[in-house]
Design a protein around this motif. Structure first.
Motif, mmCIF file in Angstrom:
data_model
loop_
_atom_site.group_PDB
_atom_site.id
_atom_site.type_symbol
_atom_site.label_atom_id
_atom_site.label_comp_id
_atom_site.label_asym_id
_atom_site.label_seq_id
_atom_site.Cartn_x
_atom_site.Cartn_y
_atom_site.Cartn_z
ATOM 1 N N ALA A 97 1.043 -1.143 -0.048
ATOM 2 C CA ALA A 97 -0.016 -0.190 0.002
ATOM 3 C C ALA A 97 0.571 1.146 -0.346
ATOM 4 O O ALA A 97 1.528 1.482 0.887
ATOM 5 N N VAL A 98 0.104 2.035 -0.737
ATOM 6 C CA VAL A 98 1.003 3.867 -1.054
ATOM 7 C C VAL A 98 0.534 4.093 -0.905
ATOM 8 O O VAL A 98 -0.159 4.916 -1.617
ATOM 9 N N TYR A 99 0.643 5.303 0.134
ATOM 10 C CA TYR A 99 0.247 6.703 -0.176
ATOM 11 C C TYR A 99 0.005 8.177 -1.217
ATOM 12 O O TYR A 99 1.700 8.079 -1.097
ATOM 13 N N ILE A 100 -0.603 8.093 -1.526
ATOM 14 C CA ILE A 100 -0.854 9.220 -2.577
ATOM 15 C C ILE A 100 -0.708 10.490 -2.759
ATOM 16 O O ILE A 100 0.191 10.993 -3.507
ATOM 17 N N TYR A 101 -0.392 10.945 -1.109
ATOM 18 C CA TYR A 101 -0.581 12.104 -0.991
ATOM 19 C C TYR A 101 0.336 12.757 -0.470
ATOM 20 O O TYR A 101 0.972 14.001 -0.248
ATOM 21 N N ASN A 102 1.902 11.709 0.034
ATOM 22 C CA ASN A 102 2.682 12.399 0.219
ATOM 23 C C ASN A 102 3.778 10.830 -0.200
ATOM 24 O O ASN A 102 4.387 9.610 0.771
ATOM 25 N N ALA A 103 4.992 11.063 -0.932
ATOM 26 C CA ALA A 103 5.274 10.036 -1.357
ATOM 27 C C ALA A 103 7.008 10.019 -0.351
ATOM 28 O O ALA A 103 7.487 8.963 -0.690
ATOM 29 N N GLN A 104 6.639 10.678 0.363
ATOM 30 C CA GLN A 104 8.330 10.987 1.609
ATOM 31 C C GLN A 104 7.286 8.956 2.330
ATOM 32 O O GLN A 104 8.334 8.845 3.760
ATOM 33 N N THR A 105 5.969 9.300 2.983
ATOM 34 C CA THR A 105 5.832 7.810 3.581
ATOM 35 C C THR A 105 5.612 6.728 3.196
ATOM 36 O O THR A 105 5.686 6.048 2.174
ATOM 37 N N PRO A 106 6.539 6.031 3.938
ATOM 38 C CA PRO A 106 6.889 4.498 3.576
ATOM 39 C C PRO A 106 6.284 3.429 3.098
ATOM 40 O O PRO A 106 4.610 3.885 3.775
ATOM 41 N N PRO A 107 5.769 2.743 2.272
ATOM 42 C CA PRO A 107 4.672 2.074 1.695
ATOM 43 C C PRO A 107 4.897 1.059 2.806
ATOM 44 O O PRO A 107 5.519 0.620 3.888
ATOM 45 N N LYS A 108 3.628 0.401 3.086
ATOM 46 C CA LYS A 108 3.296 -0.454 3.664
ATOM 47 C C LYS A 108 2.727 -2.223 2.604
ATOM 48 O O LYS A 108 2.759 -2.746 2.272
ATOM 49 N N TRP A 109 3.443 -3.341 3.994
ATOM 50 C CA TRP A 109 3.664 -4.266 3.263
ATOM 51 C C TRP A 109 3.323 -5.056 4.624
ATOM 52 O O TRP A 109 3.297 -4.958 5.341
ATOM 53 N N GLY A 110 2.265 -7.065 3.494
ATOM 54 C CA GLY A 110 1.665 -7.219 4.001
ATOM 55 C C GLY A 110 2.468 -8.296 4.591
ATOM 56 O O GLY A 110 3.795 -8.119 4.182
ATOM 57 N N GLN A 111 3.110 -9.125 5.018
ATOM 58 C CA GLN A 111 3.113 -10.665 5.411
ATOM 59 C C GLN A 111 4.062 -12.263 4.350
ATOM 60 O O GLN A 111 4.921 -12.889 4.837
ATOM 61 N N GLY A 112 3.039 -11.923 3.234
ATOM 62 C CA GLY A 112 3.489 -12.578 2.252
ATOM 63 C C GLY A 112 2.354 -13.515 2.367
ATOM 64 O O GLY A 112 2.309 -14.278 3.480
ATOM 65 N N THR A 113 1.934 -14.354 1.092
ATOM 66 C CA THR A 113 1.194 -15.563 1.185
ATOM 67 C C THR A 113 2.004 -16.299 0.010
ATOM 68 O O THR A 113 2.050 -15.450 -0.904
ATOM 69 N N GLN A 114 2.156 -17.754 -0.094
ATOM 70 C CA GLN A 114 3.389 -19.003 -0.789
ATOM 71 C C GLN A 114 2.354 -18.760 -1.370
ATOM 72 O O GLN A 114 1.543 -19.864 -1.223
ATOM 73 N N VAL A 115 2.131 -18.826 -2.735
ATOM 74 C CA VAL A 115 1.545 -19.700 -3.985
ATOM 75 C C VAL A 115 3.149 -20.591 -5.213
ATOM 76 O O VAL A 115 4.180 -20.626 -5.042
ATOM 77 N N THR A 116 2.525 -21.659 -4.906
ATOM 78 C CA THR A 116 3.671 -22.155 -5.746
ATOM 79 C C THR A 116 2.762 -23.396 -7.089
ATOM 80 O O THR A 116 1.814 -24.141 -6.417
ATOM 81 N N VAL A 117 3.451 -23.493 -7.731
ATOM 82 C CA VAL A 117 2.700 -23.832 -8.744
ATOM 83 C C VAL A 117 3.350 -25.151 -9.722
ATOM 84 O O VAL A 117 5.250 -25.108 -9.931
ATOM 85 N N SER A 118 3.024 -26.475 -9.361
ATOM 86 C CA SER A 118 3.711 -27.852 -9.495
ATOM 87 C C SER A 118 3.162 -27.680 -11.382
ATOM 88 O O SER A 118 2.498 -27.653 -11.736
#
Length: 119
Positions: A97-118
């Motif tokens: 997630a990137v705040y659109i009104y201030n480019a100096q605001t650090p982006p937010k990140w989730g913890q991630g989800t694994q996708v595995t394609v066999s």
């Protein structure tokens, strides 16, 4: 407290589909560009797709025509529909997630989800 919580990852055969979701809390969702990034083992994190508050969309070249990003501002949720999955799509997928009104605001990140394609 800002939270981005991904879900929907898993194991799927090549050619199959998955739908990822990312539920956001602690932010005014409509003020953020939302995105999906992925990181495979030993590789750099790369752009999958982003969607602006005005629904402007950008895709990484490797997923164009196969993946679709969307957002529901009423539910504070961004989705990634992944079709025609390939083994090379295997990675941890992160919500961003990137705040659109201030480019100096650090982006937010989730913890991630694994996708595995066999294959």
């Amino acid at each position: 407290q800002v939270q981005l919580v991904e879900s929907g990852g898993g194991l799927v055969q090549a050619g199959g589909s998955l739908r990822l979701s990312c539920a956001a809390s602690g932010i005014i969702f409509s003020r953020y560009t939302m995105g999906w990034y992925r990181q495979a083992p030993g590789q750099q994190r790369e752009l999958v797709a982003t969607i602006g508050s005005n629904s402007r969309i950008n895709y990484g070249d490797s997923v164009k025509g196969r993946f679709t990003i969307s957002r529901d501002n009423a539910k504070n949720t961004v989705y990634l529909q992944m079709n025609s999955l390939k083994p090379e799509d295997t990675a941890v997928y992160y919500c961003n997630a990137v705040y659109i009104y201030n480019a100096q605001t650090p982006p937010k990140w989730g913890q991630g989800t694994q996708v595995t394609v066999s294959s």
